[in-house]
Design a protein around this motif. Sequence first.
Motif, PDB file in Angstrom:
ATOM      1  N   PHE A  44      43.899  32.121  31.584  1.00  0.00           N
ATOM      2  CA  PHE A  44      45.148  32.460  32.075  1.00  0.00           C
ATOM      3  C   PHE A  44      45.862  33.249  30.601  1.00  0.00           C
ATOM      4  O   PHE A  44      47.191  33.332  30.807  1.00  0.00           O
ATOM      5  CB  PHE A  44      46.188  31.389  32.661  1.00  0.00           C
ATOM      6  CG  PHE A  44      45.268  31.101  33.977  1.00  0.00           C
ATOM      7  CD1 PHE A  44      45.664  31.753  35.314  1.00  0.00           C
ATOM      8  CD2 PHE A  44      44.520  30.277  34.239  1.00  0.00           C
ATOM      9  CE1 PHE A  44      45.023  31.497  36.568  1.00  0.00           C
ATOM     10  CE2 PHE A  44      43.614  29.760  35.345  1.00  0.00           C
ATOM     11  CZ  PHE A  44      44.254  30.517  36.722  1.00  0.00           C
ATOM     12  N   ALA A  45      45.298  33.353  29.609  1.00  0.00           N
ATOM     13  CA  ALA A  45      45.794  33.772  28.506  1.00  0.00           C
ATOM     14  C   ALA A  45      46.712  35.052  28.456  1.00  0.00           C
ATOM     15  O   ALA A  45      47.524  35.436  28.163  1.00  0.00           O
ATOM     16  CB  ALA A  45      44.658  34.246  27.108  1.00  0.00           C
ATOM     17  N   GLN A  46      46.222  36.195  29.343  1.00  0.00           N
ATOM     18  CA  GLN A  46      46.865  37.428  29.747  1.00  0.00           C
ATOM     19  C   GLN A  46      48.064  37.309  30.494  1.00  0.00           C
ATOM     20  O   GLN A  46      48.749  38.210  30.590  1.00  0.00           O
ATOM     21  CB  GLN A  46      45.743  38.172  30.402  1.00  0.00           C
ATOM     22  CG  GLN A  46      45.424  37.523  31.876  1.00  0.00           C
ATOM     23  CD  GLN A  46      44.257  38.795  32.506  1.00  0.00           C
ATOM     24  OE1 GLN A  46      44.807  39.948  32.840  1.00  0.00           O
ATOM     25  NE2 GLN A  46      43.071  38.141  32.698  1.00  0.00           N
ATOM     26  N   GLY A  50      48.078  29.766  27.314  1.00  0.00           N
ATOM     27  CA  GLY A  50      46.873  29.526  26.426  1.00  0.00           C
ATOM     28  C   GLY A  50      46.135  28.422  26.389  1.00  0.00           C
ATOM     29  O   GLY A  50      45.447  28.085  25.629  1.00  0.00           O
ATOM     30  N   ALA A  51      46.449  27.673  27.762  1.00  0.00           N
ATOM     31  CA  ALA A  51      45.598  26.389  27.825  1.00  0.00           C
ATOM     32  C   ALA A  51      44.019  26.507  28.234  1.00  0.00           C
ATOM     33  O   ALA A  51      44.078  27.759  28.859  1.00  0.00           O
ATOM     34  CB  ALA A  51      46.278  25.613  29.045  1.00  0.00           C
ATOM     35  N   LEU A  84      38.596  37.090  36.817  1.00  0.00           N
ATOM     36  CA  LEU A  84      38.538  35.944  35.714  1.00  0.00           C
ATOM     37  C   LEU A  84      36.872  35.345  35.894  1.00  0.00           C
ATOM     38  O   LEU A  84      36.207  34.980  34.656  1.00  0.00           O
ATOM     39  CB  LEU A  84      39.337  34.740  35.832  1.00  0.00           C
ATOM     40  CG  LEU A  84      40.524  34.843  34.979  1.00  0.00           C
ATOM     41  CD1 LEU A  84      41.300  36.082  35.304  1.00  0.00           C
ATOM     42  CD2 LEU A  84      41.353  33.748  35.037  1.00  0.00           C
ATOM     43  N   VAL A  85      36.417  35.466  37.041  1.00  0.00           N
ATOM     44  CA  VAL A  85      35.068  34.776  37.291  1.00  0.00           C
ATOM     45  C   VAL A  85      34.197  36.048  38.118  1.00  0.00           C
ATOM     46  O   VAL A  85      34.782  36.305  39.330  1.00  0.00           O
ATOM     47  CB  VAL A  85      34.977  33.454  38.029  1.00  0.00           C
ATOM     48  CG1 VAL A  85      33.350  33.239  38.372  1.00  0.00           C
ATOM     49  CG2 VAL A  85      35.476  32.292  37.336  1.00  0.00           C
ATOM     50  N   PRO A 157      48.259  35.159  39.955  1.00  0.00           N
ATOM     51  CA  PRO A 157      47.845  33.527  39.314  1.00  0.00           C
ATOM     52  C   PRO A 157      49.056  32.755  40.004  1.00  0.00           C
ATOM     53  O   PRO A 157      50.249  33.229  40.077  1.00  0.00           O
ATOM     54  CB  PRO A 157      48.161  33.572  38.003  1.00  0.00           C
ATOM     55  CG  PRO A 157      48.973  35.051  37.576  1.00  0.00           C
ATOM     56  CD  PRO A 157      48.761  36.049  38.904  1.00  0.00           C
ATOM     57  N   SER A 158      48.641  31.618  40.421  1.00  0.00           N
ATOM     58  CA  SER A 158      49.653  30.694  40.943  1.00  0.00           C
ATOM     59  C   SER A 158      50.372  30.133  39.831  1.00  0.00           C
ATOM     60  O   SER A 158      50.158  30.192  38.548  1.00  0.00           O
ATOM     61  CB  SER A 158      48.763  29.287  41.455  1.00  0.00           C
ATOM     62  OG  SER A 158      48.386  28.710  40.625  1.00  0.00           O
TER      63      SER A 158
END
Length: 202
Positions: A44-46, A50-51, A84-85, A157-158
């Motif tokens: 989820f960096a975008q 950054g996790a 993402l996938v 994203p949630s």
Amino acid sequence: MSFNVSGSQVSRMLAALIGSALLIGAIPVVADAACPTSPTVSSFAQFGDGAAYSLAPGGSFESPNVGWSFSNASVIDGNESFNLVAGSHSLAIGPNGVAVSPWICISSEYPSFRFFARQLSGATNASLGASLQWITLLGLSVDTAAGSVRGGSSWAPSPVMKLGSSVPLWLPGSTLYVRLSFRPAADSAWAIDDVFIDPYRR
């Protein structure tokens, strides 16, 4: 020698015993062994997060047998738009439906999980609830709220959903098996895709 116990003392003792039983009933079945490791990526960096996340078991809904339990829910065509996938499927959950993941090992160090969602039908700004299911020492199933997503017709994203801190994992290093549960508000339908867990490996 005889002992006299008043009615109030009996009541207090019974209340203490019942309270202890209820407390034990709320304690999860925990273990000390570490959870298995899996590859992580800054999924989820975008979005400014950054996790490092790991894909939840079956969380992309691309396998014919994803290991999830469905009620009024099914795998459908159409991947989440951020890809993402890589794939071509997602999961649709109808009104009054529920989707439950396989059992997942977590610890108190696992801070969060995230996924992609979009509302398929229903009232504007309806919600999709996410929760954690776990088993107590007495074998009781508990469902603990983790967060919710508000309606939107486009994939998004949630929010960051609480994971390890949502359940009573008090001892460092202890682990617990949970299932992620997704349930739309009444009279709304949702699609979810690419469910990720943060195991806090930096």
